[in-house]
Write an enzyme that holds these catalytic residues in place. Structure first.
Site, mmCIF file in Angstrom:
data_model
loop_
_atom_site.group_PDB
_atom_site.id
_atom_site.type_symbol
_atom_site.label_atom_id
_atom_site.label_comp_id
_atom_site.label_asym_id
_atom_site.label_seq_id
_atom_site.Cartn_x
_atom_site.Cartn_y
_atom_site.Cartn_z
ATOM 1 N N ASP A 153 0.831 -1.893 0.145
ATOM 2 C CA ASP A 153 0.137 0.443 -0.157
ATOM 3 C C ASP A 153 0.928 0.895 0.105
ATOM 4 O O ASP A 153 2.026 0.978 0.416
ATOM 5 C CB ASP A 153 -1.050 -0.067 1.034
ATOM 6 C CG ASP A 153 -2.169 -0.598 1.424
ATOM 7 O OD1 ASP A 153 -2.224 -1.794 0.114
ATOM 8 O OD2 ASP A 153 -3.054 -1.130 2.252
ATOM 9 N N HIS A 166 3.768 -2.558 3.115
ATOM 10 C CA HIS A 166 3.552 -1.483 2.447
ATOM 11 C C HIS A 166 4.732 -0.818 2.065
ATOM 12 O O HIS A 166 6.095 -1.105 2.284
ATOM 13 C CB HIS A 166 3.115 0.308 3.604
ATOM 14 C CG HIS A 166 2.261 -0.128 4.260
ATOM 15 N ND1 HIS A 166 2.102 -0.656 5.170
ATOM 16 C CD2 HIS A 166 0.512 0.783 4.101
ATOM 17 C CE1 HIS A 166 0.374 -0.838 6.001
ATOM 18 N NE2 HIS A 166 0.521 0.032 5.210
#
Length: 332
Positions: A136, A279
């Site tokens: 992400d 992430h």
């Protein structure tokens, strides 16, 4: 286990099919005209040409005339084609091809049972051990490329959920991600957790969709809400567009953890059919980069195969799992 081509390859195939269909349509319209012109020219030339010096018998002439009629009959039929009908048929064929390509573009990697649904994990048949990495908040300077290098070294394709403002500043990195065959998805434009009006949710998601398509040519039906917030209007809008809201079953908590803790979090929660949240952007991701190769190595030792989210959905043999999940607005 069946393997599936990445989205980029499908786009190239779709583009080739579109070019082929267009070429076929043009040839179908132009060629009959060219043939008619060519035949008319030959007939005109034949009409003014002198007769041949060598005489043939009347019987031979009749035989030759009969053969000529038999040979040219199909050509006369083709020359009688109505240009309007030919164009209409060509347009209809092209429209059907475009409709098929549009369906393939949207449904290529998303089975119908998952469209307009929220998915946290899937159930798989047999003993296969399959799991999907997702990243992400990118694309991000340095850390996204580091993640790409690790994935490439291990021959793994992942799914990247992009934030619009980050992509706007890192378009070159975004193109690299796509060129290496990874899947691209929408993670909103601004990554805010606030409540959105209907118009605000539309803008937040569609502005990012537009930028992703402009930069990469990819139109993705996958969405993930920032922080996993399900009730601020973004997910409602995405589902109404028949997109898939992708959550996760494995939370690495890499945005706040050491590399050792990240590894421990993933290994404890990993199950076949699961989706791992990590992430590549949104801040300092050095601990993620440090942990990722070890996570991959440990999961491989446990017999896992790594796929993208669309591939995972294709492998699923049951309806989407939609367990309730508490939101965590403190999560990036």
């Amino acid at each position: 286990m069946a393997q599936y081509s990445p989205i980029l390859r499908q786009q190239k195939i779709a583009l080739f099919a579109l070019v082929a269909a267009t070429t076929s349509f043009v040839m179908g319209v132009i060629l009959p005209f060219n043939l008619r012109v060519e035949r008319a020219s030959k007939q005109g030339i034949a009409a003014v040409s002198s007769p041949p010096q060598r005489r043939i018998s009347q019987g031979s002439e009749k035989a030759q005339d009969t053969a000529s009629v038999q040979t040219t009959a199909p050509e006369i039929s083709r020359s009688d084609l109505n240009p309007k009908e030919a164009i209409s048929q060509g347009v209809e064929s092209l429209e059907k091809t475009l409709a098929q390509l549009e369906t393939q573009r949207f449904n290529y990697t998303i089975p119908e049972q998952f469209q307009g649904k929220t998915v946290k994990q899937v159930s798989l048949s047999g003993e296969q051990k399959v799991i999907a990495f997702t990243f992400d908040d990118g694309p991000w300077p340095k850390s996204t490329r580091q993640v790409l290098d690790i994935l490439k070294d291990n021959n793994i394709k992942a799914t990247f959920f992009w934030v619009g403002y980050a992509l706007k500043n890192q378009k070159d990195i975004g193109k690299e991600v796509v060129n290496e065959g990874h899947v691209i998805a929408n993670h909103s434009w601004s990554h805010r957790y606030q409540k959105y009006s209907a118009a605000g949710a539309t803008e937040e998601i569609e502005s990012n969709n537009k930028l992703i398509e402009e930069v990469t040519g990819v139109e993705s039906p996958l969405f993930r809400p920032p922080g996993g917030v399900l009730d601020n209007g973004l997910v409602d809008y995405a589902l109404k567009q028949n997109h898939v809201n992708i959550m996760w079953s494995v939370d690495s908590q890499d945005w706040k953890s050491s590399s050792d803790k990240i590894i421990d979090n993933v290994l404890k929660q990993a199950k076949s059919g699961g989706i791992i949240l990590m992430h590549d952007g949104g801040g300092n991701r050095s601990e993620t980069v440090k942990a990722l190769p070890i996570v991959i190595k440990k999961l491989k030792e446990q017999g896992y195969t790594f796929v993208t989210v669309p591939e995972l959905l294709k492998l699923a043999d049951q309806k989407p799992v939609e367990p309730s999940q508490p939101t965590d607005s403190s999560q990036p």
